[in-house]
Scaffold this motif. Structure first.
Motif, PDB file in Angstrom:
ATOM      1  N   LEU A  54      72.685  47.923  76.131  1.00  0.00           N
ATOM      2  CA  LEU A  54      74.040  47.446  76.516  1.00  0.00           C
ATOM      3  C   LEU A  54      74.562  47.875  75.233  1.00  0.00           C
ATOM      4  O   LEU A  54      75.480  48.426  74.798  1.00  0.00           O
ATOM      5  CB  LEU A  54      74.978  46.965  77.371  1.00  0.00           C
ATOM      6  N   ALA A  55      74.762  46.762  73.832  1.00  0.00           N
ATOM      7  CA  ALA A  55      75.240  47.128  73.005  1.00  0.00           C
ATOM      8  C   ALA A  55      74.656  49.014  71.683  1.00  0.00           C
ATOM      9  O   ALA A  55      75.612  49.104  71.106  1.00  0.00           O
ATOM     10  CB  ALA A  55      74.993  46.297  71.996  1.00  0.00           C
ATOM     11  N   GLY A  56      73.655  49.343  72.402  1.00  0.00           N
ATOM     12  CA  GLY A  56      73.446  50.057  71.876  1.00  0.00           C
ATOM     13  C   GLY A  56      73.925  51.271  72.297  1.00  0.00           C
ATOM     14  O   GLY A  56      73.093  52.111  71.711  1.00  0.00           O
ATOM     15  N   LEU A  57      74.411  50.776  73.275  1.00  0.00           N
ATOM     16  CA  LEU A  57      74.823  52.710  74.040  1.00  0.00           C
ATOM     17  C   LEU A  57      76.282  53.176  73.523  1.00  0.00           C
ATOM     18  O   LEU A  57      77.072  52.854  72.861  1.00  0.00           O
ATOM     19  CB  LEU A  57      75.019  52.366  75.363  1.00  0.00           C
ATOM     20  N   PRO A  58      76.093  54.564  72.946  1.00  0.00           N
ATOM     21  CA  PRO A  58      77.184  55.624  72.202  1.00  0.00           C
ATOM     22  C   PRO A  58      78.055  55.081  73.391  1.00  0.00           C
ATOM     23  O   PRO A  58      79.347  55.849  72.779  1.00  0.00           O
ATOM     24  CB  PRO A  58      77.069  57.241  71.998  1.00  0.00           C
ATOM     25  N   LEU A  99      79.521  53.354  75.816  1.00  0.00           N
ATOM     26  CA  LEU A  99      79.921  52.722  75.654  1.00  0.00           C
ATOM     27  C   LEU A  99      81.410  51.693  75.228  1.00  0.00           C
ATOM     28  O   LEU A  99      81.373  51.824  73.849  1.00  0.00           O
ATOM     29  CB  LEU A  99      78.657  51.100  75.652  1.00  0.00           C
ATOM     30  N   ALA A 100      82.657  51.521  75.749  1.00  0.00           N
ATOM     31  CA  ALA A 100      83.729  51.432  74.737  1.00  0.00           C
ATOM     32  C   ALA A 100      83.226  50.272  73.738  1.00  0.00           C
ATOM     33  O   ALA A 100      82.355  49.557  73.659  1.00  0.00           O
ATOM     34  CB  ALA A 100      84.679  50.804  75.758  1.00  0.00           C
ATOM     35  N   PRO A 101      83.843  50.539  72.752  1.00  0.00           N
ATOM     36  CA  PRO A 101      83.191  49.538  71.235  1.00  0.00           C
ATOM     37  C   PRO A 101      83.770  48.039  71.459  1.00  0.00           C
ATOM     38  O   PRO A 101      82.625  47.212  71.137  1.00  0.00           O
ATOM     39  CB  PRO A 101      84.395  50.114  70.085  1.00  0.00           C
ATOM     40  N   VAL A 102      84.486  47.357  72.395  1.00  0.00           N
ATOM     41  CA  VAL A 102      85.504  46.354  72.447  1.00  0.00           C
ATOM     42  C   VAL A 102      84.071  45.702  73.550  1.00  0.00           C
ATOM     43  O   VAL A 102      83.125  44.342  73.763  1.00  0.00           O
ATOM     44  CB  VAL A 102      86.536  45.788  73.248  1.00  0.00           C
ATOM     45  N   LEU A 103      83.215  46.134  74.634  1.00  0.00           N
ATOM     46  CA  LEU A 103      82.535  46.156  74.841  1.00  0.00           C
ATOM     47  C   LEU A 103      80.987  46.270  74.445  1.00  0.00           C
ATOM     48  O   LEU A 103      79.975  44.765  74.319  1.00  0.00           O
ATOM     49  CB  LEU A 103      81.825  46.643  76.453  1.00  0.00           C
ATOM     50  N   SER A 104      80.272  47.055  73.043  1.00  0.00           N
ATOM     51  CA  SER A 104      79.517  46.980  72.941  1.00  0.00           C
ATOM     52  C   SER A 104      79.718  45.701  71.788  1.00  0.00           C
ATOM     53  O   SER A 104      77.990  44.976  71.817  1.00  0.00           O
ATOM     54  CB  SER A 104      79.615  48.331  71.260  1.00  0.00           C
ATOM     55  N   ALA A 105      80.787  45.440  71.290  1.00  0.00           N
ATOM     56  CA  ALA A 105      80.184  44.561  70.369  1.00  0.00           C
ATOM     57  C   ALA A 105      80.518  43.301  71.289  1.00  0.00           C
ATOM     58  O   ALA A 105      79.514  42.165  70.784  1.00  0.00           O
ATOM     59  CB  ALA A 105      82.272  44.062  69.529  1.00  0.00           C
ATOM     60  N   THR A 106      80.743  43.167  72.107  1.00  0.00           N
ATOM     61  CA  THR A 106      80.865  41.719  73.209  1.00  0.00           C
ATOM     62  C   THR A 106      78.939  41.757  73.768  1.00  0.00           C
ATOM     63  O   THR A 106      78.981  40.808  73.118  1.00  0.00           O
ATOM     64  CB  THR A 106      81.282  41.776  74.688  1.00  0.00           C
ATOM     65  N   CYS A 107      78.320  42.591  74.127  1.00  0.00           N
ATOM     66  CA  CYS A 107      77.551  42.673  74.392  1.00  0.00           C
ATOM     67  C   CYS A 107      76.069  42.306  73.185  1.00  0.00           C
ATOM     68  O   CYS A 107      75.287  41.323  73.250  1.00  0.00           O
ATOM     69  CB  CYS A 107      76.473  43.674  75.399  1.00  0.00           C
ATOM     70  N   GLN A 132      77.291  40.505  70.760  1.00  0.00           N
ATOM     71  CA  GLN A 132      76.897  38.998  70.380  1.00  0.00           C
ATOM     72  C   GLN A 132      76.241  38.115  71.473  1.00  0.00           C
ATOM     73  O   GLN A 132      76.183  37.255  71.380  1.00  0.00           O
ATOM     74  CB  GLN A 132      78.586  38.172  70.434  1.00  0.00           C
ATOM     75  N   LEU A 133      76.718  38.525  72.703  1.00  0.00           N
ATOM     76  CA  LEU A 133      76.231  37.863  73.864  1.00  0.00           C
ATOM     77  C   LEU A 133      74.179  37.841  73.776  1.00  0.00           C
ATOM     78  O   LEU A 133      73.489  36.876  73.895  1.00  0.00           O
ATOM     79  CB  LEU A 133      76.146  37.868  75.246  1.00  0.00           C
ATOM     80  N   SER A 134      73.708  39.504  73.446  1.00  0.00           N
ATOM     81  CA  SER A 134      72.587  39.062  73.571  1.00  0.00           C
ATOM     82  C   SER A 134      71.839  38.069  72.291  1.00  0.00           C
ATOM     83  O   SER A 134      70.479  37.606  72.336  1.00  0.00           O
ATOM     84  CB  SER A 134      72.015  39.978  72.718  1.00  0.00           C
ATOM     85  N   GLU A 135      73.094  38.230  71.602  1.00  0.00           N
ATOM     86  CA  GLU A 135      71.776  37.484  69.607  1.00  0.00           C
ATOM     87  C   GLU A 135      72.320  35.713  70.622  1.00  0.00           C
ATOM     88  O   GLU A 135      71.292  35.136  70.367  1.00  0.00           O
ATOM     89  CB  GLU A 135      72.906  37.356  68.929  1.00  0.00           C
ATOM     90  N   GLN A 136      73.148  35.433  71.127  1.00  0.00           N
ATOM     91  CA  GLN A 136      73.340  34.249  71.787  1.00  0.00           C
ATOM     92  C   GLN A 136      72.535  34.025  72.800  1.00  0.00           C
ATOM     93  O   GLN A 136      71.358  32.711  72.702  1.00  0.00           O
ATOM     94  CB  GLN A 136      75.010  33.663  72.875  1.00  0.00           C
ATOM     95  N   TRP A 137      72.108  35.258  73.601  1.00  0.00           N
ATOM     96  CA  TRP A 137      71.496  35.025  74.894  1.00  0.00           C
ATOM     97  C   TRP A 137      69.663  34.765  73.632  1.00  0.00           C
ATOM     98  O   TRP A 137      68.169  34.209  73.637  1.00  0.00           O
ATOM     99  CB  TRP A 137      70.909  36.172  75.858  1.00  0.00           C
ATOM    100  N   ALA A 138      69.335  35.491  72.820  1.00  0.00           N
ATOM    101  CA  ALA A 138      67.694  35.223  72.076  1.00  0.00           C
ATOM    102  C   ALA A 138      67.886  33.545  71.287  1.00  0.00           C
ATOM    103  O   ALA A 138      66.589  33.216  71.106  1.00  0.00           O
ATOM    104  CB  ALA A 138      68.312  36.235  70.773  1.00  0.00           C
ATOM    105  N   THR A 139      68.946  33.040  70.907  1.00  0.00           N
ATOM    106  CA  THR A 139      69.132  32.117  70.655  1.00  0.00           C
ATOM    107  C   THR A 139      68.582  31.236  72.269  1.00  0.00           C
ATOM    108  O   THR A 139      67.402  29.954  70.839  1.00  0.00           O
ATOM    109  CB  THR A 139      70.601  31.182  70.227  1.00  0.00           C
ATOM    110  N   VAL A 140      69.166  30.863  73.440  1.00  0.00           N
ATOM    111  CA  VAL A 140      68.777  30.316  74.044  1.00  0.00           C
ATOM    112  C   VAL A 140      67.581  30.339  74.426  1.00  0.00           C
ATOM    113  O   VAL A 140      66.804  29.423  74.091  1.00  0.00           O
ATOM    114  CB  VAL A 140      69.444  30.469  75.137  1.00  0.00           C
TER     115      VAL A 140
END
Length: 112
Positions: free
Chosen positions: A60-64, A66-74, A76-84
């Motif tokens: 989702l973060a890589g979809l052109p 997607l709104a910038p705020v959603l892209s940034a949120t995705c 950040q969450l992707s990195e957090q889930w990678a840690t999980v």
């Protein structure tokens, strides 16, 4: 885990070849996240499900479109889930190691 075919994600019409549907992908990842938290147990959640969530968020973060705020949120969450995922895998490896040691100790002949 049974698949709920009445979920709107399965009722949405498919996109054209190679097309992305950010709303559908976002719906899917939210659905997966709700299953992860609902099914979490004392040993943590399912590492496979957490990994799928992380990959969905990264996509989702890589979809052109997607709104910038959603892209940034995705992102950040992707990195957090990678840690999980990493933490859960590490805990499972530690648990498996301890289980093997305990099994050996139980099966070893008693010396007196």
């Amino acid at each position: 885990m049974a698949i709920d075919r009445s979920n709107p994600i399965f009722l949405a019409p498919p996109q054209g070849q190679g097309g992305h549907n950010p709303e559908l992908m976002l719906s899917a990842v939210l659905h997966l996240m709700s299953h992860y938290t609902a099914g979490a147990d004392a040993a943590g959640g399912c590492v496979k499900l957490a990994s799928v969530i992380e990959r969905h968020l990264k996509a989702l973060a890589g979809l052109p479109e997607l709104a910038p705020v959603l892209s940034a949120t995705c992102q950040q969450l992707s990195e957090q889930w990678a840690t999980v995922v990493e933490r859960t895998m590490h805990e499972q490896e530690k648990t498996n190691f301890l289980s093997r040691i305990m099994a050996r100790a139980r099966s070893a002949p008693a010396t007196a």
